[in-house]
Design an enzyme around this catalytic site. Sequence first.
Site, PDB file in Angstrom:
ATOM      1  N   HIS A 194      50.860  21.970  17.966  1.00 59.72           N
ATOM      2  CA  HIS A 194      50.239  20.789  18.593  1.00 59.72           C
ATOM      3  C   HIS A 194      51.288  20.014  19.369  1.00 59.72           C
ATOM      4  CE1 HIS A 194      47.575  17.367  19.040  1.00 59.72           C
ATOM      5  NE2 HIS A 194      48.551  16.583  18.622  1.00 59.72           N
ATOM      6  N   GLY A 250      33.756  37.234  50.351  1.00 62.86           N
ATOM      7  CA  GLY A 250      33.951  37.810  49.014  1.00 62.86           C
ATOM      8  C   GLY A 250      34.407  36.753  48.037  1.00 62.86           C
ATOM      9  N   GLU A 274      57.187  58.733  47.038  1.00 63.32           N
ATOM     10  CA  GLU A 274      56.669  57.438  47.521  1.00 63.32           C
ATOM     11  C   GLU A 274      56.932  57.321  49.008  1.00 63.32           C
ATOM     12  OE1 GLU A 274      55.039  54.316  48.468  1.00 63.32           O
ATOM     13  OE2 GLU A 274      54.845  54.638  46.306  1.00 63.32           O
ATOM     14  N   THR A 294      51.394  48.236  45.678  1.00 68.02           N
ATOM     15  CA  THR A 294      50.620  47.064  46.095  1.00 68.02           C
ATOM     16  C   THR A 294      50.981  45.840  45.268  1.00 68.02           C
ATOM     17  OG1 THR A 294      48.763  48.370  46.895  1.00 68.02           O
ATOM     18  CG2 THR A 294      48.269  46.117  46.224  1.00 68.02           C
ATOM     19  N   ARG A 301      38.929  46.454  46.802  1.00 66.26           N
ATOM     20  CA  ARG A 301      39.905  47.468  47.180  1.00 66.26           C
ATOM     21  C   ARG A 301      39.312  48.856  46.947  1.00 66.26           C
ATOM     22  NH1 ARG A 301      44.754  45.512  48.369  1.00 66.26           N
ATOM     23  NH2 ARG A 301      45.777  47.513  48.052  1.00 66.26           N
ATOM     24  N   VAL A 338      38.662  34.199  45.695  1.00 68.63           N
ATOM     25  CA  VAL A 338      38.816  32.840  45.141  1.00 68.63           C
ATOM     26  C   VAL A 338      40.280  32.434  45.032  1.00 68.63           C
ATOM     27  CG1 VAL A 338      36.583  32.872  43.940  1.00 68.63           C
ATOM     28  CG2 VAL A 338      38.639  33.504  42.685  1.00 68.63           C
TER      29      VAL A 338
END
EC number: 1.8.1.4
Length: 456
Positions: free
Chosen positions: A433, A175, A35, A42, A263, A181
């Site tokens: 409920h 986008g 790494e 990410t 991406r 969003v």
Amino acid sequence: MTDTSADLVILGGGSGGYACAFRAAELGLSVILVEKDKVGGTCLHRGCIPTKALLHAAEVADNAREGDQFGVKSSLEGIDMNGVNSYKDSIVTNLHKGLQGLFKANKVTVVEGAGTFVGPNKVTVDGQTYTGRNVVLATGSYAKTLPGLEIGGRIITSDQALNLDHVPEKVVVLGGGVIGVEFASVWRSFGAEVTIVEALPRLVPLEDEWASKQLERAFRKRGIKFKTGVRFTGATQSDTGVSVSLESGESIDADLLLVAVGRGPNSAGHGYEEAGVTMDRGFVITDERLRTNLPGVYAVGDLVPGLQLAHRGFQQGIFIAEDIAGQNPKVIDEAGIPKVTYCKPEVASVGLSEAQAKEKYGSAETLVYALSGNGKSQILKTSGGVKLVKAPDGPVVGITLVGERVGELIGEAQLIYSWEAYPEDVAPLIHAHPTQTEALGEAFLALAGKPLHVHG
């Protein structure tokens, strides 16, 4: 001296790479993981975790602003971005420390540095060669831009957006997919004026069309502007702002332009093509068992065409480890991977959209149950609904939910889809409920032909 050979050499320590490493170690395989940045990839450092922290801060801001409607005298004094960032960063730091501990506990050797795959079973890092009986390519993805659109200054991607030290007054988001969003939702909650520009005809275009309509209605109510079916043609920036041009001839002025056009696979510079790995537009091509064209070489996560989701990479990593260990795991059903967009309201889905089901089966039965009939949703003051898609004379093949907190319901929806349940299998199950899970229960009662509350 670090051992330079192992049963498994993994290039990349994100969700796919580390899940593969841990499962392989559990199964008694020796593992070397390479790494170049921080383990966690990410998702942990520049994606899922920090964005969801921002979205939670945004929810708190909305709650403070809207207290009156619940009889609570509260107001929003402002957003302290330093405070928001320190909250976000502390979560990332804690999770990163925990992950580092798991590497030690699982006895996975971590090699720090940029790795190059030199094939057929070797990875080089800073002149040192590591040999694996098997190699897993897991180098993830990067935030894309458009040709001719340089990132810098007032033109940013999600990477920079996560570390802003101020709330912009006006933003254009290029986008209208998941990333677009979500950031639009955060900035609106923080008080910014937001305009989304999406070339396709609707927001969240990968979701069922019904979900797009629900989200667009909610965004209009929130004052989030959006222009769909219109192409971006250019952007110019000055010391004071950025001007965004559209194909329609319109231009929009803003403080910032967020480029959220998806991406791309992070494959360049890792030696894949040179080593003879089959590629397509930067993606590594695999079979359904995630094997590349080279023997003993697998690929995982965002590098492989399909949904770019951390949990997909995670599950694929486990699959590869088990496959290498001879456990013959079941092939992952891509349609069974749940998707959640964490804007306000949330959009969550699993299985096929109505359009996909009609394409596959020739026809489909659908049912929509509105959250207005659900007690807990009324308490939360959220609108939205549940949409079920059923194969002709068959099981439920798609479930889509829109509303606040519905991301938490996708677990049950995933089980229903994965176990190929019929409406009459789910209808007798009792839902507590008052919860939002009752909306799923009511939808299935209605689809089984015994609706108890209004649906529509």
